[in-house]
Design an enzyme around this catalytic site. Structure first.
Site, short mmCIF file in Angstrom:
data_model
loop_
_atom_site.label_atom_id
_atom_site.label_comp_id
_atom_site.label_asym_id
_atom_site.label_seq_id
_atom_site.Cartn_x
_atom_site.Cartn_y
_atom_site.Cartn_z
N LYS A 113 7.08 -7.07 11.86
CA LYS A 113 6.45 -8.34 12.26
C LYS A 113 6.97 -8.86 13.59
CE LYS A 113 4.42 -9.78 8.01
NZ LYS A 113 4.07 -10.77 7.04
N LYS A 196 -1.72 -0.79 6.19
CA LYS A 196 -2.10 -1.41 4.92
C LYS A 196 -3.15 -2.50 5.15
CE LYS A 196 1.05 -5.24 4.17
NZ LYS A 196 1.65 -6.07 3.19
N LYS A 199 -4.00 -9.49 4.98
CA LYS A 199 -4.81 -10.69 5.16
C LYS A 199 -4.70 -11.26 6.57
CE LYS A 199 -1.93 -12.94 1.72
NZ LYS A 199 -0.58 -12.97 2.25
N1 AQP Z 1 -2.64 -3.47 1.14
C1 AQP Z 1 -1.98 -3.78 0.04
N2 AQP Z 1 -1.99 -2.94 -1.01
C2 AQP Z 1 -1.33 -3.28 -2.14
N3 AQP Z 1 -0.64 -4.41 -2.30
C3 AQP Z 1 -0.60 -5.27 -1.28
N4 AQP Z 1 -0.02 -6.48 -1.11
C4 AQP Z 1 -0.29 -6.94 0.12
N5 AQP Z 1 -1.06 -6.05 0.79
C5 AQP Z 1 -1.26 -5.01 -0.05
C6 AQP Z 1 0.76 -7.18 -2.12
O1 AQP Z 1 0.22 -8.50 -2.21
C7 AQP Z 1 1.27 -9.44 -2.36
C8 AQP Z 1 1.08 -10.43 -1.22
O2 AQP Z 1 2.22 -10.70 -0.61
P1 AQP Z 1 2.36 -11.64 0.66
O3 AQP Z 1 1.43 -12.78 0.61
O4 AQP Z 1 3.82 -11.95 0.73
O5 AQP Z 1 1.95 -10.83 1.89
P2 AQP Z 1 2.15 -9.40 2.40
O6 AQP Z 1 2.80 -8.51 1.42
O7 AQP Z 1 2.77 -9.45 3.74
O8 AQP Z 1 0.63 -8.99 2.45
P3 AQP Z 1 -0.45 -9.24 3.52
O9 AQP Z 1 -1.74 -9.43 2.82
O10 AQP Z 1 -0.37 -8.13 4.50
O11 AQP Z 1 -0.07 -10.59 4.22
P4 AQP Z 1 0.29 -10.87 5.72
O12 AQP Z 1 -0.86 -10.33 6.47
O13 AQP Z 1 0.44 -12.34 5.80
O14 AQP Z 1 1.57 -10.15 6.02
C9 AQP Z 1 2.57 -8.65 -2.35
O15 AQP Z 1 2.97 -8.44 -3.69
C10 AQP Z 1 2.21 -7.35 -1.70
O16 AQP Z 1 3.01 -6.27 -2.14
#
Ligand code: AQP
Length: 334
Positions: A113, A196, A199
């Protein structure tokens, strides 16, 4: 002993298929298996990256609505908002005093990040795993459902708990165990099978949001990157074809069937035949969730009421742990 589960998602955008298949669906399973579940919206984490202040509260409500629409039952699970419980930040500060910078520097999420310019990255982003440790330890959670990407952070939470216990000669903080569900679905971007689905990724075409309607889902799947070769008849045939593998992974997870079964079903078929089948399945599985989410979002007051009640319940668990941690550390108290 009943498992106590703690997990959360950041209000950094709308939840997508990755969040649903990789996390949310498992949360509901854990709840239905009778675990004591605490699910929070981790808004303090969300502000470690640039965000829009006037949208944060609504994003928080949207995440909560998605939890409920996917099957988290607020009368069974405790659903709350991280920032509404000051003990998260308080405990984080205390734990920060027993966390080595070198360990934080090794966290791959920070490296990803912060990008190349890590000197300019914020302290919030750097210390994100310490706040995550506070989130977990504050509730004496026994298990934390984690994907591959969060394993390293959970390991750090365990180390911080052990450091606290050793430093103060107590057996106070529980060491949370990772909880890996099944084969663990990792959903990749629809445009690049090596990234991956996320969001916060810039292009909306990389993901299927839980709020997308049937036409949008079909369009995104139609435009998803693939290759000209038909689907293979074995896992080995996906070598060097991450986008093809991703679509089959998504199909299997939505259908709740092993990948091998889906491969056998579609072996030799063109993507022009597979993609419409995947669209139909995705629409069938996601549209009830989308519909429920929209109903919930039409009544913000009700979501606020649910979150306030859950937050009160969570606070009742957190505050005594916080007070005891301060006592152990020898602070003056009024
Ligand atoms: N692509 C993915 N496949 C499987 N699991 C996923 N998770 C996120 N993306 C995938 C799981 O969703 C939860 C969300 O966790 P978060 O809100 O802390 O964000 P993150 O893991 O950083 O996921 P994002 O969607 O990619 O958010 P941003 O873009 O804000 O960084 C976790 O349990 C994660 O494992």
């Amino acid at each position: 002993m009943t498992k106590r589960i703690l997990s959360g998602m950041q209000p950094t955008g709308q939840l997508n298929l990755g969040n649903y298949l990789g996390a949310l669906k498992n949360w509901v399973k854990l709840q239905d298996e009778g675990a004591e579940c605490l699910y929070c919206v981790v808004d303090l984490h969300a502000v470690t990256v640039p965000y829009e202040a006037d949208k944060l509260a609504d994003s928080t409500r949207e995440i909560a609505a998605a939890y409920i629409a996917a099957g988290v039952d607020p009368s069974q699970s405790t659903l709350f908002v991280q920032s509404a419980i000051p003990a998260h930040s308080q405990l984080m500060w205390l734990l920060a005093t027993m966390t080595q910078m070198g360990k934080l520097e090794r966290m791959t999420q920070f490296k990803d990040k912060a990008g190349k310019n890590k000197e300019r990255a914020g302290l919030g982003l750097f210390s994100y795993p310490v706040l995550m440790a506070a989130d977990i330890l504050l509730y004496q959670a026994t298990h934390v459902p984690v994907g591959e990407d969060q394993k390293q952070h959970l390991e750090l939470s365990r180390e911080i708990a052990a450091t606290f216990n050793t430093r103060y000669g107590v057996d106070f903080f529980l060491q949370p165990e990772p909880y890996i569900m099944g084969e663990g679905t990792r959903v990749m971007s629809l445009r690049d099978g090596t990234q991956k689905m996320s969001k916060s990724a810039e292009s909306d075409m990389t993901r299927i949001n839980l709020t997308d309607d049937a036409d949008m889902i079909a369009k995104k799947i139609r435009k998803a990157k693939t290759d000209p070769t038909p689907l293979p008849d074995s896992m080995e045939g996906f070598e060097g074809r991450p986008e093809a593998l991703n679509l089959v992974t998504i199909y299997a997870a939505l259908a709740e069937k092993p990948k091998a079964e889906i491969i056998a079903e579609f072996a030799g078929k063109e993507f022009s035949a597979f993609k419409p089948a995947l669209s139909d399945l995705a629409v069938a599985k996601l549209s009830p969730i989308t519909q429920r989410m929209n109903e919930l979002l039409a009544d913000k007051a009700e979501i606020d009421r649910i979150l306030a009640a859950g937050t009160e319940k969570a606070q009742a668990l957190a505050n005594p742990v916080m007070a005891e941690a301060m006592d152990i550390m020898g602070f003056w108290k009024p």
